[in-house]
Design a protein around this motif. Structure first.
Motif, PDB file in Angstrom:
ATOM      1  N   ALA A 198       0.754  -1.292   0.209  1.00 28.00           N
ATOM      2  CA  ALA A 198      -0.015   0.135  -0.045  1.00 28.00           C
ATOM      3  C   ALA A 198       0.750   1.306  -0.077  1.00 28.00           C
ATOM      4  N   HIS A 199       2.209   1.092   0.270  1.00 26.01           N
ATOM      5  CA  HIS A 199       3.251   2.351   0.661  1.00 26.01           C
ATOM      6  C   HIS A 199       3.733   2.453  -0.880  1.00 26.01           C
ATOM      7  N   HIS A 200       3.770   1.698  -1.788  1.00 25.00           N
ATOM      8  CA  HIS A 200       4.602   1.844  -3.029  1.00 25.00           C
ATOM      9  C   HIS A 200       3.485   1.336  -4.147  1.00 25.00           C
ATOM     10  N   HIS A 201       3.293   2.663  -4.993  1.00 20.67           N
ATOM     11  CA  HIS A 201       2.328   2.536  -5.994  1.00 20.67           C
ATOM     12  C   HIS A 201       2.975   2.275  -7.407  1.00 20.67           C
ATOM     13  N   LEU A 202       2.377   1.454  -8.335  1.00 21.07           N
ATOM     14  CA  LEU A 202       3.124   1.383  -9.517  1.00 21.07           C
ATOM     15  C   LEU A 202       3.235   2.456 -10.393  1.00 21.07           C
ATOM     16  N   TRP A 203       2.070   3.472 -10.186  1.00 23.32           N
ATOM     17  CA  TRP A 203       2.032   4.568 -11.265  1.00 23.32           C
ATOM     18  C   TRP A 203       3.007   5.467 -10.694  1.00 23.32           C
ATOM     19  N   GLU A 204       3.373   5.705  -9.284  1.00 20.55           N
ATOM     20  CA  GLU A 204       4.380   6.367  -9.005  1.00 20.55           C
ATOM     21  C   GLU A 204       5.962   5.859  -9.306  1.00 20.55           C
ATOM     22  N   LEU A 205       6.083   4.627  -9.601  1.00 13.65           N
ATOM     23  CA  LEU A 205       7.228   4.175 -10.049  1.00 13.65           C
ATOM     24  C   LEU A 205       7.186   4.491 -11.479  1.00 13.65           C
ATOM     25  N   PHE A 206       6.294   4.449 -12.021  1.00 13.50           N
ATOM     26  CA  PHE A 206       6.127   4.930 -13.603  1.00 13.50           C
ATOM     27  C   PHE A 206       6.487   6.221 -13.736  1.00 13.50           C
ATOM     28  N   ALA A 207       5.898   7.413 -13.034  1.00 13.30           N
ATOM     29  CA  ALA A 207       6.076   8.632 -13.214  1.00 13.30           C
ATOM     30  C   ALA A 207       7.580   8.924 -12.670  1.00 13.30           C
ATOM     31  N   ALA A 208       8.085   8.242 -11.757  1.00 15.29           N
ATOM     32  CA  ALA A 208       9.649   8.391 -11.418  1.00 15.29           C
ATOM     33  C   ALA A 208      10.486   8.366 -12.649  1.00 15.29           C
ATOM     34  N   THR A 209      10.270   7.013 -13.342  1.00 15.94           N
ATOM     35  CA  THR A 209      10.913   6.494 -14.367  1.00 15.94           C
ATOM     36  C   THR A 209      11.015   7.398 -15.371  1.00 15.94           C
ATOM     37  N   THR A 210       9.649   7.886 -15.809  1.00 16.60           N
ATOM     38  CA  THR A 210       9.422   8.945 -16.811  1.00 16.60           C
ATOM     39  C   THR A 210      10.172  10.220 -16.577  1.00 16.60           C
ATOM     40  N   VAL A 211      10.212  10.840 -15.467  1.00 19.37           N
ATOM     41  CA  VAL A 211      10.733  12.145 -15.139  1.00 19.37           C
ATOM     42  C   VAL A 211      12.290  11.809 -15.133  1.00 19.37           C
ATOM     43  N   ASN A 212      12.806  10.804 -14.843  1.00 15.84           N
ATOM     44  CA  ASN A 212      14.305  10.396 -14.906  1.00 15.84           C
ATOM     45  C   ASN A 212      14.567  10.311 -16.426  1.00 15.84           C
ATOM     46  N   LEU A 213      13.947   9.700 -17.077  1.00 13.05           N
ATOM     47  CA  LEU A 213      14.226   9.757 -18.416  1.00 13.05           C
ATOM     48  C   LEU A 213      14.170  11.103 -19.130  1.00 13.05           C
TER      49      LEU A 213
END
Length: 127
Positions: free
Chosen positions: A31-46
């Motif tokens: 519940a503390h780690h959401h897939l979409w937040e990982l996706f957003a972090a990856t996209t912004v890092n790209l």
């Protein structure tokens, strides 16, 4: 004010904060780690990696290397999520989630290096 530097600093800080938001929380609690937040972090890092192409300075090269490391760590976390998540679309189990969060924490460290380099580069700039 240089708009290009403002945009780059914004993207670097956004990448670090999104990554922190994903990592923050219990390592074993889905519940503390959401897939979409990982996706957003990856996209912004790209986006941060793409923005740094073409910079020929030494500080720019180190900044690019830190951004590439963060992106590699986040891609690895996304791959672990993809391959280890249950096929019904539920969250990954505790073992997979701890690996995912650990990889994202490595990316957070690389993002921290990027932020420190950004601050150091900003403080040594002359008008």
């Amino acid at each position: 004010m240089n708009l290009e530097k403002v945009v780059f600093a914004f993207v670097i800080l956004l990448a670090a904060t999104l990554n922190f938001g994903f990592v923050y929380g219990g390592i074993d609690n889905p519940a503390h780690h959401h897939l979409w937040e990982l996706f957003a972090a990856t996209t912004v890092n790209l986006i941060a990696v793409v923005l740094k192409f073409g910079d020929r300075t030494h500080i720019g090269a180190v900044q690019q290397a830190a951004s590439l490391v963060a992106l590699l760590q986040l891609f690895a976390a996304a791959l672990v999520w993809f391959f280890m998540a249950p096929k019904d679309g539920g969250p990954p189990d505790v073992d997979a989630l701890s690996s995912i969060v650990s990889l994202a924490a490595g990316a957070l460290l690389a993002n921290g290096v990027s932020v420190v380099i950004l601050i150091a580069d900003t403080t040594i700039q002359r008008r």
